[in-house]
Each structure stands twice: as structure tokens, then as C-alpha cells.
Design an enzyme around this catalytic site. Structure first.
Site, PDB file in Angstrom:
ATOM      1  N   ILE A   1      49.063  30.821  37.237  1.00  0.00           N
ATOM      2  CA  ILE A   1      50.278  30.829  36.676  1.00  0.00           C
ATOM      3  C   ILE A   1      51.016  29.277  36.691  1.00  0.00           C
ATOM      4  O   ILE A   1      51.799  29.337  35.649  1.00  0.00           O
ATOM      5  CB  ILE A   1      51.091  31.569  37.544  1.00  0.00           C
ATOM      6  CG1 ILE A   1      50.711  33.152  37.427  1.00  0.00           C
ATOM      7  CG2 ILE A   1      52.538  31.691  37.427  1.00  0.00           C
ATOM      8  CD1 ILE A   1      51.131  34.147  38.532  1.00  0.00           C
TER       9      ILE A   1
ATOM     10  N   ASP B   1      49.013  19.684  43.556  1.00  0.00           N
ATOM     11  CA  ASP B   1      48.271  20.915  43.915  1.00  0.00           C
ATOM     12  C   ASP B   1      47.116  20.278  44.956  1.00  0.00           C
ATOM     13  O   ASP B   1      46.847  19.267  45.170  1.00  0.00           O
ATOM     14  CB  ASP B   1      47.354  21.312  42.694  1.00  0.00           C
ATOM     15  CG  ASP B   1      46.802  22.711  42.636  1.00  0.00           C
ATOM     16  OD1 ASP B   1      47.312  23.632  42.267  1.00  0.00           O
ATOM     17  OD2 ASP B   1      45.790  22.764  43.652  1.00  0.00           O
TER      18      ASP B   1
ATOM     19  N   ASP C   1      49.219  19.088  50.107  1.00  0.00           N
ATOM     20  CA  ASP C   1      48.892  20.240  50.817  1.00  0.00           C
ATOM     21  C   ASP C   1      50.077  20.713  50.995  1.00  0.00           C
ATOM     22  O   ASP C   1      51.125  19.950  51.947  1.00  0.00           O
ATOM     23  CB  ASP C   1      47.886  20.177  52.104  1.00  0.00           C
ATOM     24  CG  ASP C   1      47.676  21.497  52.535  1.00  0.00           C
ATOM     25  OD1 ASP C   1      48.577  22.380  52.369  1.00  0.00           O
ATOM     26  OD2 ASP C   1      46.801  21.513  53.188  1.00  0.00           O
TER      27      ASP C   1
ATOM     28  N   ASN D   1      55.523  27.599  43.388  1.00  0.00           N
ATOM     29  CA  ASN D   1      54.339  28.275  42.817  1.00  0.00           C
ATOM     30  C   ASN D   1      53.053  28.506  43.642  1.00  0.00           C
ATOM     31  O   ASN D   1      52.398  29.615  43.832  1.00  0.00           O
ATOM     32  CB  ASN D   1      53.990  28.134  41.329  1.00  0.00           C
ATOM     33  CG  ASN D   1      52.728  28.795  40.872  1.00  0.00           C
ATOM     34  OD1 ASN D   1      53.010  29.852  40.628  1.00  0.00           O
ATOM     35  ND2 ASN D   1      51.558  28.270  40.896  1.00  0.00           N
TER      36      ASN D   1
ATOM     37  N   SER E   1      56.508  37.971  44.132  1.00  0.00           N
ATOM     38  CA  SER E   1      55.789  39.016  43.910  1.00  0.00           C
ATOM     39  C   SER E   1      56.213  40.546  43.753  1.00  0.00           C
ATOM     40  O   SER E   1      57.295  40.528  44.504  1.00  0.00           O
ATOM     41  CB  SER E   1      54.555  39.023  44.676  1.00  0.00           C
ATOM     42  OG  SER E   1      53.738  39.944  44.792  1.00  0.00           O
TER      43      SER E   1
ATOM     44  N   TYR F   1      50.541  39.443  53.279  1.00  0.00           N
ATOM     45  CA  TYR F   1      50.760  38.802  51.903  1.00  0.00           C
ATOM     46  C   TYR F   1      52.432  39.308  51.427  1.00  0.00           C
ATOM     47  O   TYR F   1      53.241  38.839  50.981  1.00  0.00           O
ATOM     48  CB  TYR F   1      49.788  39.464  50.793  1.00  0.00           C
ATOM     49  CG  TYR F   1      50.237  38.766  49.430  1.00  0.00           C
ATOM     50  CD1 TYR F   1      50.187  37.568  49.181  1.00  0.00           C
ATOM     51  CD2 TYR F   1      50.776  39.550  48.466  1.00  0.00           C
ATOM     52  CE1 TYR F   1      50.543  36.861  48.045  1.00  0.00           C
ATOM     53  CE2 TYR F   1      51.085  39.069  46.917  1.00  0.00           C
ATOM     54  CZ  TYR F   1      50.906  37.652  46.922  1.00  0.00           C
ATOM     55  OH  TYR F   1      51.198  37.294  45.776  1.00  0.00           O
TER      56      TYR F   1
ATOM     57  N   LYS G   1      55.922  37.183  50.876  1.00  0.00           N
ATOM     58  CA  LYS G   1      56.565  37.222  49.619  1.00  0.00           C
ATOM     59  C   LYS G   1      58.105  37.870  49.627  1.00  0.00           C
ATOM     60  O   LYS G   1      59.023  37.404  48.986  1.00  0.00           O
ATOM     61  CB  LYS G   1      55.845  38.064  48.685  1.00  0.00           C
ATOM     62  CG  LYS G   1      54.554  37.329  48.247  1.00  0.00           C
ATOM     63  CD  LYS G   1      55.010  35.801  47.533  1.00  0.00           C
ATOM     64  CE  LYS G   1      53.765  35.042  46.959  1.00  0.00           C
ATOM     65  NZ  LYS G   1      54.095  33.952  46.390  1.00  0.00           N
TER      66      LYS G   1
ATOM     67  N   THR H   1      50.378  42.432  38.869  1.00  0.00           N
ATOM     68  CA  THR H   1      48.878  41.841  38.770  1.00  0.00           C
ATOM     69  C   THR H   1      48.790  40.971  37.773  1.00  0.00           C
ATOM     70  O   THR H   1      48.605  41.453  36.536  1.00  0.00           O
ATOM     71  CB  THR H   1      47.888  42.830  39.274  1.00  0.00           C
ATOM     72  OG1 THR H   1      48.105  43.811  40.309  1.00  0.00           O
ATOM     73  CG2 THR H   1      46.549  42.458  39.355  1.00  0.00           C
ATOM     74  N   VAL H   2      48.330  39.749  37.834  1.00  0.00           N
ATOM     75  CA  VAL H   2      48.483  38.748  36.713  1.00  0.00           C
ATOM     76  C   VAL H   2      46.816  38.426  36.711  1.00  0.00           C
ATOM     77  O   VAL H   2      46.148  38.269  37.626  1.00  0.00           O
ATOM     78  CB  VAL H   2      49.110  37.397  37.117  1.00  0.00           C
ATOM     79  CG1 VAL H   2      49.205  36.676  35.942  1.00  0.00           C
ATOM     80  CG2 VAL H   2      50.533  38.029  37.411  1.00  0.00           C
TER      81      VAL H   2
HETATM   82  N1  LIG Z   1      47.619  36.724  40.336  1.00  0.00           N
HETATM   83  C1  LIG Z   1      48.583  37.391  40.876  1.00  0.00           C
HETATM   84  O1  LIG Z   1      48.196  38.681  40.482  1.00  0.00           O
HETATM   85  C2  LIG Z   1      49.921  37.279  41.272  1.00  0.00           C
HETATM   86  C3  LIG Z   1      50.802  38.236  41.362  1.00  0.00           C
HETATM   87  C4  LIG Z   1      52.068  38.010  42.222  1.00  0.00           C
HETATM   88  C5  LIG Z   1      52.505  36.554  42.404  1.00  0.00           C
HETATM   89  N2  LIG Z   1      51.361  35.653  42.423  1.00  0.00           N
HETATM   90  C6  LIG Z   1      51.551  34.400  43.053  1.00  0.00           C
HETATM   91  O2  LIG Z   1      51.578  33.402  42.008  1.00  0.00           O
HETATM   92  C7  LIG Z   1      51.262  32.236  42.443  1.00  0.00           C
HETATM   93  C8  LIG Z   1      50.029  31.501  41.770  1.00  0.00           C
HETATM   94  O3  LIG Z   1      48.949  32.412  41.751  1.00  0.00           O
HETATM   95  P1  LIG Z   1      47.808  32.230  40.749  1.00  0.00           P
HETATM   96  O4  LIG Z   1      47.325  33.840  40.584  1.00  0.00           O
HETATM   97  O5  LIG Z   1      48.076  31.588  39.763  1.00  0.00           O
HETATM   98  O6  LIG Z   1      46.570  31.687  42.007  1.00  0.00           O
HETATM   99  P2  LIG Z   1      45.552  30.578  41.812  1.00  0.00           P
HETATM  100  O7  LIG Z   1      44.547  30.829  42.736  1.00  0.00           O
HETATM  101  O8  LIG Z   1      44.707  30.897  40.204  1.00  0.00           O
HETATM  102  O9  LIG Z   1      46.100  29.082  41.595  1.00  0.00           O
HETATM  103  C9  LIG Z   1      47.021  28.787  42.934  1.00  0.00           C
HETATM  104  C10 LIG Z   1      46.929  27.427  43.019  1.00  0.00           C
HETATM  105  O10 LIG Z   1      47.884  26.875  44.332  1.00  0.00           O
HETATM  106  C11 LIG Z   1      46.945  25.939  44.576  1.00  0.00           C
HETATM  107  N3  LIG Z   1      47.133  25.971  46.050  1.00  0.00           N
HETATM  108  C12 LIG Z   1      46.804  26.932  47.108  1.00  0.00           C
HETATM  109  N4  LIG Z   1      47.348  26.592  48.321  1.00  0.00           N
HETATM  110  C13 LIG Z   1      47.683  25.215  48.242  1.00  0.00           C
HETATM  111  C14 LIG Z   1      48.270  24.398  48.990  1.00  0.00           C
HETATM  112  N5  LIG Z   1      48.264  24.606  50.548  1.00  0.00           N
HETATM  113  N6  LIG Z   1      49.000  23.090  48.641  1.00  0.00           N
HETATM  114  C15 LIG Z   1      48.794  23.112  47.263  1.00  0.00           C
HETATM  115  N7  LIG Z   1      48.489  24.029  46.340  1.00  0.00           N
HETATM  116  C16 LIG Z   1      47.950  25.010  46.870  1.00  0.00           C
HETATM  117  C17 LIG Z   1      45.462  26.151  44.412  1.00  0.00           C
HETATM  118  O11 LIG Z   1      44.836  24.990  44.633  1.00  0.00           O
HETATM  119  C18 LIG Z   1      45.876  26.648  42.708  1.00  0.00           C
HETATM  120  O12 LIG Z   1      45.641  25.634  42.041  1.00  0.00           O
HETATM  121  C19 LIG Z   1      51.134  32.453  43.980  1.00  0.00           C
HETATM  122  O13 LIG Z   1      52.255  32.238  44.643  1.00  0.00           O
HETATM  123  C20 LIG Z   1      50.630  34.089  44.275  1.00  0.00           C
HETATM  124  O14 LIG Z   1      51.278  34.250  45.331  1.00  0.00           O
HETATM  125  C21 LIG Z   1      50.230  35.905  41.925  1.00  0.00           C
END
Ligand SMILES: NC(=O)c1ccc[n+]([C@@H]2O[C@H](COP(=O)([O-])OP(=O)(O)OC[C@H]3O[C@@H](n4cnc5c(N)ncnc54)[C@H](O)[C@@H]3O)[C@@H](O)[C@H]2O)c1
Length: 251
Positions: free
Chosen positions: A18, A37, A53, A80, A132, A145, A149, A177-178
Site C-alpha cells: 500500500i 522504510d 525504523d 502507513n 484497518s 492486531y 488498529k 484485505t488487500v
Molecule cells: N494488506 C492488507 O490486507 C491490509 C489491510 C488493512 C490494513 N493494512 C495496513 O496497511 C499497511 C501496509 O501494509 P501492506 O499490506 O502494504 O504491508 P507490506 O508488508 O507489503 O508493507 C509494509 C512496509 O512497512 C515497512 N515496515 C514494517 N515495519 C517497519 C518499521 N518498524 N519501520 C519502518 N518501516 C517498516 C516494511 O518494510 C514494508 O515495506 C500496514 O499498516 C497494515 O496494517 C494492510
């Protein structure tokens, strides 16, 4: 589209899923964009990349300061970065609770804290948090989780109230769910990945997973100067999962 022309944006977790789709979209719509990141090695120009981080306050402060200098200011912050957790309230130990809350909740706090002074100087300041559907619906096996959120949702509202008179809007998106690398990892770990994917698709009334581009589009909507009257809101991007109650197909 050029609603972000002349604006500068910072996207945490912008190297994947995302966050990556959001960084690309904001850049395509005219923003100068920086990604923060844990591993920004895959981020390519014109995006700027900073390793940090979100659980480490010093690294967040250093990365935000460097990004603001290189971008020449800051108008949009997208909080994010996040991690997942599975299980009931019995399944995660204290260390796992601390870890997930540290990333998903305090991560938002740390980047926002570091960015606010810069956002106050913007005429179009906006923060968008990636929350979320787990904040608004009870999902099985997601106690930790969902708690994280839920905190992001409440923090979004509180921040929106605190900063509205400073001209800073704060909103969140609530994805279902993405289809991102994160969900790909969850599917890979399932005993039957095909059945698991089908179950996740069926849970959403649209019958499919949300795309990262669709969430990015909602984040851009909330961040855009065109949405100047929108603050303290949570935008569902979940294929109808939160709001709709369908009868079984054909009945
Ligand atoms: N994929 C889903 O279904 C979904 C649904 C609802 C919400 N979300 C939320 O969307 C956001 C992104 O999710 P995504 O599916 O794109 O995940 P992803 O794992 O594809 O990407 C997450 C990114 O965050 C970075 N990251 C993780 N921990 C970190 C930290 N401590 N410091 C800096 N960077 C960090 C990772 O390196 C990664 O590049 C999250 O907050 C997640 O909770 C995802």
C-alpha cells in the site's frame, strides 16, 4: 491530475504494498515524495528513500529531518508502516504485544511528532494513517492486531481535534484485505493457500481482494488539497465488508 503539484509528501512503509502504491500515485499526481522504510533498497527515483525504523525515535527524527531538507518542506504525511499479528488474546505473549503496538501505534506517534512542526508551515497540511477494518469489525484470530488498529483509529480522531485549528487535517483509511506482499506471506503460510485466498475473497462483498492502488487512491483523496473540509474521518476501502449485509448469492 496535478492536485499535488508543488507539495511534498512522506510515506512510511513506502517500499512495499500500500505504501509503495501511495508513494507512486502521489508522485504521479505532482508531489515530491520521500519514502521512509526499514528496507528502502527497492525504492527508485523520482522517489527519495530514507532508511528508518519507526520503533526507533532517533532514526525517525533523523530520517524525517533529512527528508524535509531534501524535499524543501512537508505538506503530507502518510503513516502507513505496520506489521501483523495472528491469534486470540491467549496466543501472543507480552513481548509480541509490545512489539506490534510499538510499530503500529507508537510508530504513528513518532513520525507525527517529528513531522508536525514542518506540517504547521504548510498551507495544505494533511496526515493520513493506514488503519484497518480490524478497527471497526471483530475479526477472528486478530486480537492484538485489532487492538493496535483500534488505537490508530482513536488516535486519528484525537489528532484531528488537536491540530484542526493549526490547519492540519488528520484522517485514516480502513482497508479490508488487500492484495499486497503481506497478504501473500499470510497465504503462503496457510495449510491450503488457494482455499485461504478464496475465503478472504468471499468475505468481501465485491468477491475479490482490494488492490493496493485502490487504497492508494483513497489515501490520495484524503491527503489532497481538494479535500480541505475532510478531517477526523475514516474511509473504508474494503469491498463493502464493513457496511454491507448481503444475502447468500441467488437467494
Ligand atoms: N494488506 C492488507 O490486507 C491490509 C489491510 C488493512 C490494513 N493494512 C495496513 O496497511 C499497511 C501496509 O501494509 P501492506 O499490506 O502494504 O504491508 P507490506 O508488508 O507489503 O508493507 C509494509 C512496509 O512497512 C515497512 N515496515 C514494517 N515495519 C517497519 C518499521 N518498524 N519501520 C519502518 N518501516 C517498516 C516494511 O518494510 C514494508 O515495506 C500496514 O499498516 C497494515 O496494517 C494492510
Amino acid at each position: 491530475m496535478s492536485d499535488f503539484e508543488g507539495l511534498a509528501a512522506l510515506v512510511t512503509g513506502g517500499a512495499s504494498g500500500i505504501g509503495r502504491a501511495t508513494a507512486d500515485l502521489l508522485a504521479a499526481r505532482g508531489a515530491r515524495v520521500a519514502v521512509l522504510d526499514l528496507d528502502p533498497s527497492s525504492v527508485r527515483k523520482p522517489l527519495l528513500a530514507y532508511r528508518a525504523d519507526v520503533t526507533d525515535d532517533a532514526s525517525v527524527r533523523a530520517a524525517v529531518a533529512a527528508a524535509v531538507t531534501d524535499l524543501g518542506g512537508l505538506d503530507v504525511l502518510v503513516n502507513n508502516a505496520g506489521v501483523g499479528a495472528q491469534g486470540t488474546v491467549e496466543d501472543n505473549d507480552d513481548e509480541q504485544w509490545r512489539r506490534v503496538l510499538d510499530v503500529n501505534v507508537l510508530g504513528v506517534v513518532r513520525t507525527s511528532r517529528a513531522a508536525l512542526a514542518h506540517l504547521r508551515a504548510s498551507a495544505h497540511a494533511a496526515i493520513v494513517n493506514t488503519c484497518s477494518i480490524a478497527a471497526t469489525a471483530g475479526l477472528p484470530q486478530r486480537a492484538l492486531y485489532s487492538a493496535s488498529k483500534g488505537a490508530v483509529l482513536s488516535l486519528t480522531l484525537a489528532m484531528a481535534a488537536d491540530h484542526v485549528r493549526e490547519g492540519i487535517r488528520v484522517n485514516c483509511v480502513n482497508p479490508g484485505t488487500v492484495d499486497t506482499p503481506w497478504v501473500g506471506r499470510l497465504l503462503d503460510a496457510a495449510p491450503d493457500p488457494v482455499a485461504e485466498r478464496a475465503a478472504l475473497e468471499a468475505r468481501q462483498p465485491t468477491g475479490r481482494l482490494v488492490t493496493a492502488a485502490e487504497v492508494a487512491s483513497a489515501i490520495a483523496y484524503l491527503a489532497s488539497p481538494l479535500s480541505g473540509a475532510t478531517t477526523g474521518s475514516a474511509l473504508a476501502v474494503d469491498g463493502g465488508m464493513q457496511g454491507l449485509r448481503l444475502r447468500p448469492a441467488g437467494r
